[in-house]
Write an enzyme that holds these catalytic residues in place. Structure first.
Site, PDB file in Angstrom:
ATOM      1  N   GLU A 170       0.697  -1.085   0.042  1.00 11.16           N
ATOM      2  CA  GLU A 170       0.027  -0.041  -0.086  1.00 11.16           C
ATOM      3  C   GLU A 170       0.903   1.252  -0.007  1.00 11.16           C
ATOM      4  OE1 GLU A 170      -2.978  -0.183   3.090  1.00 11.16           O
ATOM      5  OE2 GLU A 170      -3.868  -2.142   2.332  1.00 11.16           O
ATOM      6  N   GLU A 377      -4.819  -8.660   0.913  1.00 13.76           N
ATOM      7  CA  GLU A 377      -5.614  -8.285   2.120  1.00 13.76           C
ATOM      8  C   GLU A 377      -7.029  -8.237   2.094  1.00 13.76           C
ATOM      9  OE1 GLU A 377      -4.375  -4.773   4.393  1.00 13.76           O
ATOM     10  OE2 GLU A 377      -1.972  -5.177   4.054  1.00 13.76           O
TER      11      GLU A 377
END
Length: 475
Positions: A170, A377
């Site tokens: 991320e 995720e």
């Protein structure tokens, strides 16, 4: 027809995993040569985290990893995604490796392999060594080269046993929450710096990919995990569509543009021209960033809903789900309004919308045809509490997992090449600025004793992993 009569079946080779990150679980922040990261500094700064919580102890995975791996095996997981602490293996972010730090990851990998669990390493999950931040952090170009050196160190140490590698987790959060809104470490609030950081994270990914491939067997795969947003607009009005385009560029195109296509979107460059001249992009950078990937990781939690800001409406990041700050993580997008999406919510206030996961997977199936995908995720925070007998029941999380895994299976049926799913998270842990107040784990952690108790969702997910099918939500 009853749900149990129509099982959702996954491919035999599909990976059933769980994910964690170093600072959130390891603890042992001053042991075996580790030096502070930006999250050590940030969490120890008053007012930065809920209740002043820190990762000093976290859930003590550094000392309890054997117990945790045994728990994964007991649940039937076939893969485990974890991150390496940069300042544990290369203190201060430069110079030679500390073998005591590397030895921890060697022991962890060996333990996973001994239990038949496939390790997947993420090199960077937000914990930049503090010394590199003191030298300017991600807005400075040199950090990308320091990252490549670090990637080479870890690749040389573990590349013989670990086949799945992820450069960055991320990078949007690292750049825009860390340097834009300041709700993440290092807590800076400079729009231009956040865009410089984004480019240097991209550059680090490219340099790190090359470094890994220079020292690892060719069988190993290199990927990146992006928290790409599903951006929706409140209407088809041209002004709203323009707002959606701007946020899509800032959330997605700023990373997948150079990584997958070798260029930043022209609309992004135009929209942010009042913030930066993009002089941080030097000749040759885009070719370095545009390394062929072996896979792409997608992290998904909830969609975004935007419009053009009307007169008197709140601008910036008030309802984007990324924490509270007077500063926006969306540079050059002050005229965009974020709206709460309708529907049931998790404890994070995030709307539960599995259709967004299907949409995201299919987008990247089109965006990067032929590139294998992993959901690296996906998960939900709930206010989990033990029953009087000590068991922890979380039917909401079971329903969440069933719905989102069903969305993955629909994407497979629609032609997507999804190779695995990593539940966030294996166990309750330090949830960044939220401290220990948000529980994402499938395993409950008593923070007073650090005892681990698998929740009912962990047992449900374990049955899915062992059978390749989704048990009923009532199981």
């Amino acid at each position: 027809m009853p749900e149990s009569a129509t099982p959702v079946i996954f491919p035999p080779a599909f990976l059933w995993g769980a994910a964690t990150s170093a600072y959130q679980i390891e603890g042992a922040v001053r042991e075996d040569g580790r030096t502070p990261s930006i999250w050590d500094t940030f969490s120890h700064t008053p007012g930065r985290t809920a209740d002043g919580d820190t990762g000093d102890i976290a859930v003590d995975h550094y000392h309890r990893y054997r117990e945790d791996v045994a728990l994964m095996a007991e649940l039937g997981l076939t893969a485990y995604r974890f991150s390496v602490s940069w300042s544990r293996v290369q203190p201060m972010g430069r110079g030679p490796a500390v073998q005591r730090g590397l030895d921890f990851y060697r022991r962890l990998v060996d333990e996973l392999l001994a239990h038949g669990i496939k390790p997947a390493i993420t090199l960077y999950h937000w914990d930049l060594p503090q010394e590199l931040e003191d030298a300017g952090g991600w807005p400075e170009r040199d950090v990308a080269y320091r990252f490549a050196d670090y990637a080479r160190i870890v690749g040389e140490a573990l590349g013989d046993r670990v086949e799945q590698w992820i450069t960055l987790n991320e990078p949007w959060c690292s750049a825009f929450l860390g340097y834009g809104s300041g709700v993440h470490a290092p807590g800076r609030t400079d729009a231009a710096a956040s865009l410089r950081a984004a480019h240097h994270l991209n550059l680090a990914h490219g340099l790190g990919t090359s470094a890994l491939r220079s020292v690892m067997p060719s069988r190993n795969t290199v990927a990146v995990s992006l928290n790409s947003s599903v951006v929706r607009t409140v209407s088809q009005d041209p002004a709203d569509l323009a707002a959606g385009r701007k946020i899509d560029d800032l959330a997605n195109g700023v990373f997948h543009g150079p990584m997958l296509h070798g260029a930043y979107p022209e609309t992004l460059l135009a929209a942010t021209s009042s913030v930066t001249d993009w002089s941080q992009v030097r000749d040759g950078d885009l070719a370095v960033i545009n390394q062929p990937l072996d896979a792409l990781g997608l992290n998904y939690y909830t969609p975004a809903l935007v419009s053009a800001a009307g007169e008197g409406s709140a601008s910036g990041a008030r309802a984007d789900g990324h924490g509270t700050s007077p500063y926006s993580p969306w540079p050059g997008a002050d005229e965009v309004a974020f709206h709460q999406t309708p529907g049931e919510r998790t404890e994070m206030g995030w709307t539960i919308d599995p259709s967004g996961l299907h949409e995201l997977i299919m987008r990247y199936t089109r965006e990067a045809p032929g590139l294998p995908l992993y959901v690296t995720e996906n998960g939900a925070a709930y206010d989990d509490k033990p029953d009087p007998d000590g068991s922890v029941h979380d039917p909401e999380r079971i329903a969440y997992l069933h719905a989102h895994l069903s969305a993955v299976r629909r994407a497979l049926a629609d032609g997507a090449d999804v190779r695995g799913y990593y539940l966030w998270s294996l166990m309750d842990n330090f949830e960044w600025a939220y401290g220990y107040g948000k529980r994402f784990g499938a395993v409950y952690v008593d923070y007073a004793t650090l005892a681990r108790t698998p929740k009912s969702s962990a047992h449900w997910y374990g049955r899915a992993a062992r059978t390749g099918t989704l048990p009923p939500v009532t199981a």
